[in-house]
Structure formats: structure tokens, C-alpha cells
Motif scaffolding. Sequence first.
Motif, PDB file in Angstrom:
ATOM      1  N   SER A 110       0.830  -1.207   0.000  1.00  0.00           N
ATOM      2  CA  SER A 110       0.000   0.000   0.000  1.00  0.00           C
ATOM      3  C   SER A 110       0.860   1.250   0.000  1.00  0.00           C
ATOM      4  O   SER A 110       1.960   1.259   0.558  1.00  0.00           O
ATOM      5  N   THR A 156      -8.693  -4.455   6.060  1.00  0.00           N
ATOM      6  CA  THR A 156     -10.137  -4.304   6.281  1.00  0.00           C
ATOM      7  C   THR A 156     -10.986  -5.218   5.393  1.00  0.00           C
ATOM      8  O   THR A 156     -11.884  -5.911   5.888  1.00  0.00           O
ATOM      9  N   PRO A 157     -10.749  -5.282   4.066  1.00  0.00           N
ATOM     10  CA  PRO A 157     -11.554  -6.203   3.244  1.00  0.00           C
ATOM     11  C   PRO A 157     -11.402  -7.654   3.665  1.00  0.00           C
ATOM     12  O   PRO A 157     -12.367  -8.430   3.617  1.00  0.00           O
ATOM     13  N   ILE A 158     -10.205  -8.035   4.070  1.00  0.00           N
ATOM     14  CA  ILE A 158      -9.953  -9.413   4.500  1.00  0.00           C
ATOM     15  C   ILE A 158     -10.704  -9.703   5.794  1.00  0.00           C
ATOM     16  O   ILE A 158     -11.340 -10.762   5.941  1.00  0.00           O
ATOM     17  N   ASN A 160     -13.351  -8.119   6.898  1.00  0.00           N
ATOM     18  CA  ASN A 160     -14.791  -8.109   6.620  1.00  0.00           C
ATOM     19  C   ASN A 160     -15.265  -9.451   6.067  1.00  0.00           C
ATOM     20  O   ASN A 160     -16.348  -9.939   6.409  1.00  0.00           O
ATOM     21  N   GLN A 161     -14.445 -10.052   5.200  1.00  0.00           N
ATOM     22  CA  GLN A 161     -14.812 -11.355   4.652  1.00  0.00           C
ATOM     23  C   GLN A 161     -14.758 -12.436   5.710  1.00  0.00           C
ATOM     24  O   GLN A 161     -15.581 -13.355   5.741  1.00  0.00           O
ATOM     25  N   LYS A 163     -15.490 -12.150   8.775  1.00  0.00           N
ATOM     26  CA  LYS A 163     -16.691 -12.070   9.617  1.00  0.00           C
ATOM     27  C   LYS A 163     -17.722 -13.100   9.174  1.00  0.00           C
ATOM     28  O   LYS A 163     -18.317 -13.806  10.000  1.00  0.00           O
ATOM     29  N   THR A 171     -23.141 -10.441   7.619  1.00  0.00           N
ATOM     30  CA  THR A 171     -22.732  -9.553   6.530  1.00  0.00           C
ATOM     31  C   THR A 171     -21.321  -9.025   6.791  1.00  0.00           C
ATOM     32  O   THR A 171     -20.914  -8.870   7.947  1.00  0.00           O
ATOM     33  N   PRO A 172     -20.582  -8.688   5.735  1.00  0.00           N
ATOM     34  CA  PRO A 172     -19.219  -8.174   5.914  1.00  0.00           C
ATOM     35  C   PRO A 172     -19.148  -6.849   6.663  1.00  0.00           C
ATOM     36  O   PRO A 172     -18.129  -6.546   7.287  1.00  0.00           O
ATOM     37  N   THR A 173     -20.211  -6.053   6.585  1.00  0.00           N
ATOM     38  CA  THR A 173     -20.190  -4.732   7.222  1.00  0.00           C
ATOM     39  C   THR A 173     -20.769  -4.743   8.629  1.00  0.00           C
ATOM     40  O   THR A 173     -20.907  -3.684   9.247  1.00  0.00           O
TER      41      THR A 173
END
Length: 371
Positions: A110, A156-158, A160-161, A163, A171-173
Amino acid sequence: MPETLSNRKAHRTTEQGGTVTEGPAPDLTQYDAITCNLSGGKDSWLMECLAMQEVLEADVEDRVYSFHATLGALEWPSVKTSAEILPSVSTLAALQSSASGLPADRHLESTKMTQNDTPAVYDLLTYVAAYGRFPRLGTRFCTKAYKEQLEEAAMTPIINQLKVTLGLATTPTARKLDRPIRRLKVLGLRSDESRDRAERPAYRNISSNSIRHTDEWCPAKDWTTQDVKDFHAASGFQHHWTYDSYPGAGDWEGTSRCSCSFCVLSSKRDLIIAVRRRPRLAALIALVEAVRGDTFQAGRSMHDLIELSQQKGGPDPGVVLNDETPEFEAMEKAVRAALSRPPRKGIDRATLNRPRLPLLTDPSTTCDARC
């Protein structure tokens, strides 16, 4: 997920604000995600190898990621020798990850970007120019803004998945989970680098909330610098060229640090080498000093370091980079634009009354003290 005895123990420790597992080292099977932070330096390679050895024994390879926060034009770039092209810090970090056995899609990289309609690289020196002050040991905003925050965003995306995958939320969120996602952050910090690192536990909790519980582990903490060099030699894996007296020398007679070419925590010797290797970058840092009135280090200015580097004696750079790249040109333009505006943070002008450094030609100053 079945509620096993070990899971119940992990829940209980997490709720108390401690590490996921008890003891001086983590039980890797109790973590949902493991992130190895790679700087591209010598300690990162050792850390990655030690961590992956434990990962393989625990059979949790599918939970491991590597991460590199690139500093763009401030990092040591690649160089071309008569025989080969030696990799940049970012490239070497990716090579460390793949050499350890991680697939390419498990290596995350990043860069900090501007927050506008047309995002562009927001390099650290431009941030300093806009802010008005350089980082210090007690206020290392460079680490927070350019490493820690980028890593959290990349994960964060990882998370969320996870979860949903782990059945902790539908849900991821989701903000309410059956338990937090447990993440282990693995670093290559060692005790003999500084007193602060020597006093830091090798395994500790660094943050915890209802969504993420993050522990930190430094598996190479008790290794000496010589141990690290010996490990590199035994493994056969290349170290970054900046550690050498000249690219490809393999003698460890260059800088003692890697990643950022001009780290505010660097020794005088490292900084003299960096000024001689990257004079254009040193001049740009000196410009930020002159406009903002703050010095690069609390008791050492880049202006004085440049003056020192022009004297006889001290370490030979081995290579001089012209820094004539689009990436550097963009950074220089952004720095000058930031300096044309008032700083976000004022500075005490008394910092300009700094002690001068002894010249390299001063006979009363030994080479060890000067370099």
C-alpha cells in the motif's frame, strides 16, 4: 465455529484485554489472520522465516499475509550494476514474501494517497512540508500515518470477509460480532536496536475492540545483528544493496538501516552515506528545513549533514543516484507546492539555534565520532 476448550480460553483472555493466548509466544492456531510486516530489510527476512516455520508447524498457511507499506521516492530504489539490477526496497519485500512460500496474492502493498477526486501518491516528505514539522522519537507520525494506518486499511476487506466466513456475522459490514476477529501482527523488531525495543515484550496486545483484536509478535527479538547477518549468509537470500559499501559488495559496510533513505532515527554515519548517495533528496529535505524552521533531527540538521558530506573523510557512498525519475519529480513538485502554503503546525523558531556539527576535517574529532 465449535466452542472448544482452547477457544473458550482465548475468548476469556481477549475480553480481559490481554493477548489471545497465554504465555510468551502466540498459539498461531488461535488467530484468524496473521500479517507479516516486511520492510525489505535484513530483519524482515529473518522474521518472515521464523514466522513461517511456526506457521507450517501449526498448519495455518491459509491465514498468513505479508504487508509492505511503500514510501515511494523516499525508499532506497533499485540500482544497476555492470552485472545485474539490484532490487528496490519494495521489490525485495515482495521477493522475501514469495521466497518464504506465500503466494503472490497474499502479499499486500500500500501507498498513502491524496484524498481527492484524482488521487495521487502522497509521499512522506510532502506530508512533512505541509505539516510543518519532522517526526521525532516521541512523535513518530510517519509510522502511524504511513505504515500502521495503511496496514489497517489493507486488512479491512480481509477482515470483513472473515466475519462471514467464520460465521461471526451474517454480513461483511456488520458491527456486532459473536467475537472479534483475532489478528496477529508479526514484526522484525529486535532488542539490540534500541532501549525501547529491548523493553517491549516479544508478544503483547496492541489494540482491541468489538471487531478487531490485534496482538503483536516479534519472533526475532532476541537475535543480535551479527546473528541476522549470519542467518542471511546461511539462507543464501540476498540483502538490500544499501547495507553494502557499494551495490553488490556483500560486505555489510553501508548503511545499518533500510527502507526510508533518510530515517529520522538514523545514525550520523548512515545519514552521511545517504546524503552522499542521494544528494538531490538531501537538498530537498534541507529546503523543507529552511522554509519551515524545523531540523531533520532534534540536534542535527540536514543543512549541516550536507556540509559534513562535502568534507574529506567519512564513509564512501559507493554509488551516487541522480534521482531523475518521474516519481522523484512528482514528489519535488508536491513538496514545493506544500511549502508555498502555511504549515498546519507552527514551529518554535528557537530550534534554529542548534549546535553545529564538527566537520569531518576537524582533527579533534575521531572517525568513529564523526561517522
